[in-house]
Design a protein around this motif. Structure first.
Motif, PDB file in Angstrom:
ATOM      1  N   VAL A  99       0.835  -1.201   0.000  1.00 33.04           N
ATOM      2  CA  VAL A  99       0.000   0.000   0.000  1.00 33.04           C
ATOM      3  C   VAL A  99       0.869   1.250   0.000  1.00 33.04           C
ATOM      4  O   VAL A  99       2.042   1.212   0.383  1.00 33.04           O
ATOM      5  CB  VAL A  99      -0.949   0.024   1.219  1.00 33.04           C
ATOM      6  N   VAL A 100       0.270   2.340  -0.446  1.00 30.73           N
ATOM      7  CA  VAL A 100       0.965   3.630  -0.434  1.00 30.73           C
ATOM      8  C   VAL A 100       0.624   4.332   0.875  1.00 30.73           C
ATOM      9  O   VAL A 100      -0.525   4.737   1.103  1.00 30.73           O
ATOM     10  CB  VAL A 100       0.537   4.507  -1.630  1.00 30.73           C
ATOM     11  N   ILE A 101       1.605   4.443   1.739  1.00 28.17           N
ATOM     12  CA  ILE A 101       1.386   5.036   3.042  1.00 28.17           C
ATOM     13  C   ILE A 101       2.706   5.591   3.563  1.00 28.17           C
ATOM     14  O   ILE A 101       3.766   5.011   3.324  1.00 28.17           O
ATOM     15  CB  ILE A 101       0.796   4.002   4.036  1.00 28.17           C
ATOM     16  N   ASP A 102       2.646   6.711   4.231  1.00 26.69           N
ATOM     17  CA  ASP A 102       3.855   7.394   4.697  1.00 26.69           C
ATOM     18  C   ASP A 102       4.273   6.853   6.062  1.00 26.69           C
ATOM     19  O   ASP A 102       3.827   7.334   7.100  1.00 26.69           O
ATOM     20  CB  ASP A 102       3.599   8.906   4.783  1.00 26.69           C
ATOM     21  N   VAL A 103       5.109   5.819   6.032  1.00 27.95           N
ATOM     22  CA  VAL A 103       5.661   5.248   7.263  1.00 27.95           C
ATOM     23  C   VAL A 103       7.146   4.974   7.025  1.00 27.95           C
ATOM     24  O   VAL A 103       7.586   4.874   5.880  1.00 27.95           O
ATOM     25  CB  VAL A 103       4.950   3.935   7.653  1.00 27.95           C
ATOM     26  N   PRO A 104       7.926   4.840   8.091  1.00 33.20           N
ATOM     27  CA  PRO A 104       9.352   4.534   7.932  1.00 33.20           C
ATOM     28  C   PRO A 104       9.555   3.203   7.214  1.00 33.20           C
ATOM     29  O   PRO A 104       8.764   2.266   7.373  1.00 33.20           O
ATOM     30  CB  PRO A 104       9.855   4.455   9.384  1.00 33.20           C
ATOM     31  N   ASP A 105      10.610   3.124   6.390  1.00 31.62           N
ATOM     32  CA  ASP A 105      10.904   1.877   5.687  1.00 31.62           C
ATOM     33  C   ASP A 105      11.206   0.754   6.669  1.00 31.62           C
ATOM     34  O   ASP A 105      10.803  -0.387   6.473  1.00 31.62           O
ATOM     35  CB  ASP A 105      12.093   2.067   4.733  1.00 31.62           C
ATOM     36  N   GLU A 106      11.931   1.080   7.730  1.00 28.57           N
ATOM     37  CA  GLU A 106      12.268   0.095   8.748  1.00 28.57           C
ATOM     38  C   GLU A 106      11.336   0.275   9.936  1.00 28.57           C
ATOM     39  O   GLU A 106      11.307   1.340  10.552  1.00 28.57           O
ATOM     40  CB  GLU A 106      13.727   0.252   9.184  1.00 28.57           C
ATOM     41  N   LEU A 107      10.584  -0.749  10.246  1.00 27.52           N
ATOM     42  CA  LEU A 107       9.636  -0.687  11.346  1.00 27.52           C
ATOM     43  C   LEU A 107      10.105  -1.533  12.517  1.00 27.52           C
ATOM     44  O   LEU A 107      10.626  -2.631  12.324  1.00 27.52           O
ATOM     45  CB  LEU A 107       8.259  -1.190  10.904  1.00 27.52           C
ATOM     46  N   ASP A 108       9.936  -1.002  13.718  1.00 26.14           N
ATOM     47  CA  ASP A 108      10.119  -1.828  14.897  1.00 26.14           C
ATOM     48  C   ASP A 108       8.733  -2.187  15.427  1.00 26.14           C
ATOM     49  O   ASP A 108       7.711  -1.819  14.834  1.00 26.14           O
ATOM     50  CB  ASP A 108      10.963  -1.103  15.959  1.00 26.14           C
ATOM     51  N   GLU A 109       8.680  -2.893  16.518  1.00 26.08           N
ATOM     52  CA  GLU A 109       7.404  -3.370  17.025  1.00 26.08           C
ATOM     53  C   GLU A 109       6.436  -2.225  17.319  1.00 26.08           C
ATOM     54  O   GLU A 109       5.249  -2.286  16.953  1.00 26.08           O
ATOM     55  CB  GLU A 109       7.630  -4.183  18.303  1.00 26.08           C
ATOM     56  N   ILE A 110       6.927  -1.167  17.956  1.00 25.97           N
ATOM     57  CA  ILE A 110       6.047  -0.064  18.346  1.00 25.97           C
ATOM     58  C   ILE A 110       5.466   0.632  17.124  1.00 25.97           C
ATOM     59  O   ILE A 110       4.254   0.885  17.052  1.00 25.97           O
ATOM     60  CB  ILE A 110       6.811   0.940  19.234  1.00 25.97           C
ATOM     61  N   ARG A 111       6.307   0.948  16.140  1.00 25.56           N
ATOM     62  CA  ARG A 111       5.826   1.639  14.938  1.00 25.56           C
ATOM     63  C   ARG A 111       4.892   0.746  14.122  1.00 25.56           C
ATOM     64  O   ARG A 111       3.930   1.220  13.515  1.00 25.56           O
ATOM     65  CB  ARG A 111       7.012   2.093  14.086  1.00 25.56           C
ATOM     66  N   TYR A 112       5.192  -0.544  14.112  1.00 20.97           N
ATOM     67  CA  TYR A 112       4.330  -1.492  13.387  1.00 20.97           C
ATOM     68  C   TYR A 112       2.934  -1.524  14.003  1.00 20.97           C
ATOM     69  O   TYR A 112       1.925  -1.388  13.299  1.00 20.97           O
ATOM     70  CB  TYR A 112       4.977  -2.873  13.436  1.00 20.97           C
ATOM     71  N   VAL A 113       2.866  -1.707  15.293  1.00 19.40           N
ATOM     72  CA  VAL A 113       1.581  -1.783  15.972  1.00 19.40           C
ATOM     73  C   VAL A 113       0.830  -0.457  15.874  1.00 19.40           C
ATOM     74  O   VAL A 113      -0.387  -0.417  15.670  1.00 19.40           O
ATOM     75  CB  VAL A 113       1.770  -2.200  17.446  1.00 19.40           C
ATOM     76  N   ALA A 114       1.565   0.655  15.994  1.00 17.98           N
ATOM     77  CA  ALA A 114       0.939   1.973  15.930  1.00 17.98           C
ATOM     78  C   ALA A 114       0.310   2.240  14.569  1.00 17.98           C
ATOM     79  O   ALA A 114      -0.673   2.990  14.462  1.00 17.98           O
ATOM     80  CB  ALA A 114       1.961   3.061  16.262  1.00 17.98           C
TER      81      ALA A 114
END
Length: 357
Positions: free
Chosen positions: A175-190
């Motif tokens: 999907v097209v979405i503005d998130v960091p390329d590298e995700l950790d657990e917190i960013r993934y869940v958020a």
């Protein structure tokens, strides 16, 4: 498999003229290699798959797709939406929330598929596993955090066991979405909810009528039946039958969730097609074989072929079987084996007889 140069399908029906004409123009040596690759894929075919005339036409379409890669000397790239999360029913179906020996055997099996292709075709093959966990987990009451942990453990297993032909992909990559390329657990869940919303916004079809698709499309009907079958046991502890919830009400709820999964699954399938249009599409679900190749993830003769829905057990002769956790726990011939301090698989007990001379 029907002869690639025959103008009829295995059941005697005529194949489309355009497809027959295209096959007749293929270079024989390349066609032979492509046929060998398709034969290998057929050995991994889901044995519960339905045998319909459409599957013959589908095989020929896949043959043409494989041939196009062979002509160019390109690696055979495949994709498989699978490995979402462990069933929420850890009481009677699975051993826990993280991958165990069943997942390990499944990855060995799939990596072996690619290895076998490499024996007949030097450029080899690679399989991308596309996790569909975040597409469905909220419908089954599975926390986003558990989906992350399951996916990370699979990646660690791939690295530890050196499954070099296996790649992984997440929903965020489709999907097209503005998130960091590298995700950790917190960013993934958020961002889990954002990923789901982006999928439905970008790939869902307002005109999609799930009830009509179930009645009119064979693949959709087969998937729907499969969903209902595993949901009935997956959700029995999430939504237990009792005061305030009758068996009839539970059944209606399961059917509703299955239809919700189909609607999301349609969007997810479109996202996969648009992201990986040139990859051979594999599937864990029984199908007509017209648009996807249904494969068995576990070397078993039972109906339990997906490691996140079952446990694996090894007999004393070295063969494997699969089933629900409760099945093996209720069998005195099997014992539970732990690996890395967690339950991993069942093993048939060995009986030794010592005779004094």
């Amino acid at each position: 498999m029907p002869s690639a140069l025959n103008s009829t399908n295995a059941d005697g029906s005529a194949m489309p003229v355009s497809l027959a004409a295209h096959l007749a123009k293929l270079e024989p040596s390349h066609l032979k290699t492509a046929s060998q690759i398709l034969d290998i894929l057929s050995r991994y075919k889901l044995r519960r798959n339905v045998a319909l005339p459409k599957s013959n036409e589908g095989e020929l379409k896949f043959l043409v797709q494989i041939h196009s890669k062979v002509v160019c000397g390109e690696t055979i790239l495949m994709c498989l939406p699978a490995f979402p999360f462990k069933s929420p029913n850890t009481k009677t179906k699975v051993l826990g929330q993280l991958p165990d020996k069943a997942e390990e055997v499944a990855l060995i099996h799939l990596n072996g598929l690619c290895t076998e292709i490499g024996k007949v075709y030097a450029p080899g093959a690679k399989l991308m596993i596309i996790s569909d966990g975040l597409v469905y987990n909220d419908l089954l009451g599975v926390p986003d955090k558990d989906v992350w942990a399951y996916g990370e453990a699979l990646r660690a297993l791939r690295t530890r066991e050196d499954f070099g032909h296996i790649e992984f992909c997440r929903l965020k990559d489709l999907v097209v979405i503005d998130v960091p390329d590298e995700l950790d657990e917190i960013r993934y869940v958020a961002n889990a909810t954002n990923f789901r919303h982006a999928l439905l916004k970008q790939f869902s079809r307002p005109e999609y009528n799930v009830s009509s698709r179930i009645s009119e499309d064979e693949d959709t009907c087969l998937t729907y039946r499969g969903y209902i079958k595993f949901l009935e046991t997956d959700l029995q502890n999430v939504y237990p039958i009792g005061e305030g919830r009758s068996k009839k009400k539970y059944k209606k709820g399961v059917e509703y969730i299955a239809k919700q999964m189909l609607m999301r699954g349609d969007a997810f399938a479109r996202a996969v097609r648009e992201s990986f249009p040139d990859r051979l599409r594999l599937s864990i679900h029984p199908s007509t074989g017209e648009t996807k190749l249904s494969v068995n993830l576990l070397p078993t003769n039972t109906v339990f072929t997906t490691p996140w829905h079952c446990t694996i057990a090894f007999r004393s002769d070295g063969t494997a079987t699969t089933g629900h956790r409760s099945e093996f726990e209720g069998d005195d011939d099997f014992e539970l084996v732990y690996e890395h301090d967690k339950p991993s698989f069942f093993r048939e007990k060995m009986c030794f007889s010592f005779v004094k001379e």
